[in-house]
Design a protein around this motif. Structure first.
Motif, PDB file in Angstrom:
ATOM      1  N   GLU A   1       0.846  -1.194   0.000  1.00  0.00           N
ATOM      2  CA  GLU A   1       0.000   0.000   0.000  1.00  0.00           C
ATOM      3  C   GLU A   1       0.886   1.251   0.000  1.00  0.00           C
ATOM      4  O   GLU A   1       2.058   1.192   0.390  1.00  0.00           O
ATOM      5  CB  GLU A   1      -0.890   0.006   1.252  1.00  0.00           C
ATOM      6  CG  GLU A   1      -1.770  -1.221   1.417  1.00  0.00           C
ATOM      7  CD  GLU A   1      -2.826  -1.345   0.336  1.00  0.00           C
ATOM      8  OE1 GLU A   1      -3.145  -0.336  -0.325  1.00  0.00           O
ATOM      9  OE2 GLU A   1      -3.354  -2.462   0.157  1.00  0.00           O
ATOM     10  N   ARG A   2       0.285   2.384  -0.402  1.00  0.00           N
ATOM     11  CA  ARG A   2       1.068   3.620  -0.520  1.00  0.00           C
ATOM     12  C   ARG A   2       1.747   3.985   0.806  1.00  0.00           C
ATOM     13  O   ARG A   2       2.923   4.329   0.852  1.00  0.00           O
ATOM     14  CB  ARG A   2       0.146   4.759  -0.966  1.00  0.00           C
ATOM     15  CG  ARG A   2       0.899   5.990  -1.414  1.00  0.00           C
ATOM     16  CD  ARG A   2      -0.057   7.026  -1.981  1.00  0.00           C
ATOM     17  NE  ARG A   2      -0.767   6.514  -3.136  1.00  0.00           N
ATOM     18  CZ  ARG A   2      -1.813   7.139  -3.701  1.00  0.00           C
ATOM     19  NH1 ARG A   2      -2.241   8.261  -3.217  1.00  0.00           N
ATOM     20  NH2 ARG A   2      -2.407   6.623  -4.749  1.00  0.00           N
ATOM     21  N   ASP A   3       0.993   3.886   1.914  1.00  0.00           N
ATOM     22  CA  ASP A   3       1.562   4.224   3.227  1.00  0.00           C
ATOM     23  C   ASP A   3       2.715   3.292   3.579  1.00  0.00           C
ATOM     24  O   ASP A   3       3.701   3.694   4.196  1.00  0.00           O
ATOM     25  CB  ASP A   3       0.483   4.117   4.316  1.00  0.00           C
ATOM     26  CG  ASP A   3      -0.568   5.202   4.168  1.00  0.00           C
ATOM     27  OD1 ASP A   3      -0.342   6.120   3.353  1.00  0.00           O
ATOM     28  OD2 ASP A   3      -1.597   5.119   4.844  1.00  0.00           O
TER      29      ASP A   3
ATOM     30  N   VAL B   1       4.673   1.780   1.477  1.00  0.00           N
ATOM     31  CA  VAL B   1       5.840   2.115   0.652  1.00  0.00           C
ATOM     32  C   VAL B   1       6.612   3.243   1.314  1.00  0.00           C
ATOM     33  O   VAL B   1       7.842   3.198   1.439  1.00  0.00           O
ATOM     34  CB  VAL B   1       5.400   2.521  -0.777  1.00  0.00           C
ATOM     35  CG1 VAL B   1       6.601   3.039  -1.566  1.00  0.00           C
ATOM     36  CG2 VAL B   1       4.766   1.340  -1.496  1.00  0.00           C
ATOM     37  N   GLN B   2       5.875   4.258   1.771  1.00  0.00           N
ATOM     38  CA  GLN B   2       6.538   5.384   2.423  1.00  0.00           C
ATOM     39  C   GLN B   2       7.265   4.923   3.681  1.00  0.00           C
ATOM     40  O   GLN B   2       8.381   5.362   3.959  1.00  0.00           O
ATOM     41  CB  GLN B   2       5.505   6.472   2.766  1.00  0.00           C
ATOM     42  CG  GLN B   2       6.135   7.806   3.150  1.00  0.00           C
ATOM     43  CD  GLN B   2       7.106   8.323   2.083  1.00  0.00           C
ATOM     44  OE1 GLN B   2       6.751   8.437   0.924  1.00  0.00           O
ATOM     45  NE2 GLN B   2       8.346   8.611   2.481  1.00  0.00           N
TER      46      GLN B   2
END
Lengths: 132, 231
Positions: free
Chosen positions: A94-96, A98-99
């Motif tokens: 998920e994007r979070d 990845v961060q």
């Protein structure tokens, strides 16, 4: 000597087509690839990086938990005293997440939309800046 | 037995439902007797509940609504199928000849020929997509990025992995605590069978029925094999 990289599937995920394809392409691009196979622990990856004197490592997980495993691998690197070996992560996250893994120190996350050439180029760039 | 996978796009997840339906239909026409269909969001995450349910519904619709499964070998007699059969058969014979010429199956596993054969075509689909030889709707054909939101679906982000891992560990620890007394002797029976010539299956089934985990079975079996090796 050809630059050596360690590739590994981590966690319980068994989807290995992508990482095997990457291994093949890296070998064709002049790398020596040490592939650890499936179901490795983060500490196994760190041990292999040390033992093989690798310039980079690549891990992959497509069944959830890629970020968690990536962060644990970074922790294992630190615990093993590995400070200058970039970690590239492939798979689905998920994007979070990845961060979170980038914040933890992952060099690059390569999701499903990243062309294989770009992944290979990432390792080529790492090799170019690695100490001789 | 089959797994209905297909080209899956993370950009327009709902379109994968149509791909899944075609894939399931092909599997049914091919005579599959066990099938698992991929969920529409598998290129994004571990499938959400709605995506898993829709994969099941896709199999039910294909299997029950249109009569696809009512005829045994419905494509029998098709010229195209006969041609494809011949193509596959020729490929298999060619592969078997290569293995034979390289010293047989065991030698090919040992000397890497088998691994090489598996790698021969690795990446074919990826290169076909890159060169446009294979069509991928919404990706290299009919791509309309501004309409992608129409095909998002309601798949939600996967739960954070750490709590999931913690809950699983907690569950297996609790399970082992409740079954310890029941499985200890049965695991010893597994180990004993593995250390000798006895049939491993009956004690393994007994241990599993009593609640032994796969890890406990593997550990007991490995311990037995190790004892046998030392003898």
């Amino acid at each position: 000597m050809n630059p050596r990289v360690v590739l590994a599937k981590v966690g319980l995920d068994g989807h290995d087509v992508g990482i095997l394809l990457l291994a093949k392409r890296l070998m064709e691009s002049g790398f020596e690839v040490v592939y650890l196979g499936k179901r490795n622990r983060p500490v196994d990856v760190a041990s292999a990086v040390l033992q093989e004197d690798a310039i980079a490592a690549g891990i992959s997980s497509l069944s959830g938990g890629a970020a968690l495993l990536a962060c644990k691998t970074i922790e294992a690197f630190k615990a093993a005293g590995i400070e200058d070996v970039p970690l590239v992560v492939g798979g689905i996250a998920e994007r979070d997440e990845v961060q979170a893994m980038l914040d933890a120190g992952v060099e690059r996350f390569c999701g499903p939309h990243v062309p294989l050439d770009e992944v290979v180029d990432t390792f080529v760039a790492i090799a170019a800046r690695a100490p001789a | 037995m089959g797994y209905s996978h297909f080209l899956e796009t993370p950009a327009e997840p709902l379109v994968n439902v149509a791909r899944c339906a075609v894939s399931v239909t092909g599997a049914v026409l091919g005579g599959v007797d066990y099938l698992c269909a991929a969920a529409y969001d598998e290129a994004l995450r571990t499938p959400s509940d709605d995506a898993s349910a829709l994969a099941l519904r896709t199999m039910q619709v294909v299997g029950i609504e249109h009569g696809v499964a009512l005829t045994v070998d419905a494509l029998d007699g098709s010229t195209k199928m006969t041609e494809l059969d011949a193509l596959v058969e020729d490929g298999i014979r060619e592969g078997l000849t290569r293995i034979e010429e390289a010293g047989g199956a065991v030698a090919c596993i040992a000397n890497g020929v088998a691994l090489g054969m598996l790698s021969d075509h690795r990446g074919t689909r990826e290169s076909q997509l890159a060169t446009g030889r294979r069509t991928f709707v919404g990706e290299n054909a009919y791509s309309v990025p501004e309409l992608r939101s129409l095909f998002r679906g309601s798949s939600a982000p996967a739960p954070d992995a750490q709590p999931v891992e913690d809950a699983l560990i907690e569950r297996i620890v609790a399970h082992k605590a409740t079954t310890r007394g029941a499985v200890e002797e049965l695991l010893l029976a597994v180990e004993l069978a593995a250390s000798g010539d006895a049939n491993l299956v009956p004690p393994t089934i007994d241990a599993l029925l009593a609640g032994a985990s796969v890890e406990q079975i593997v550990t007991a079996t490995a311990a037995g094999f190790t004892k046998a090796e030392k003898r």
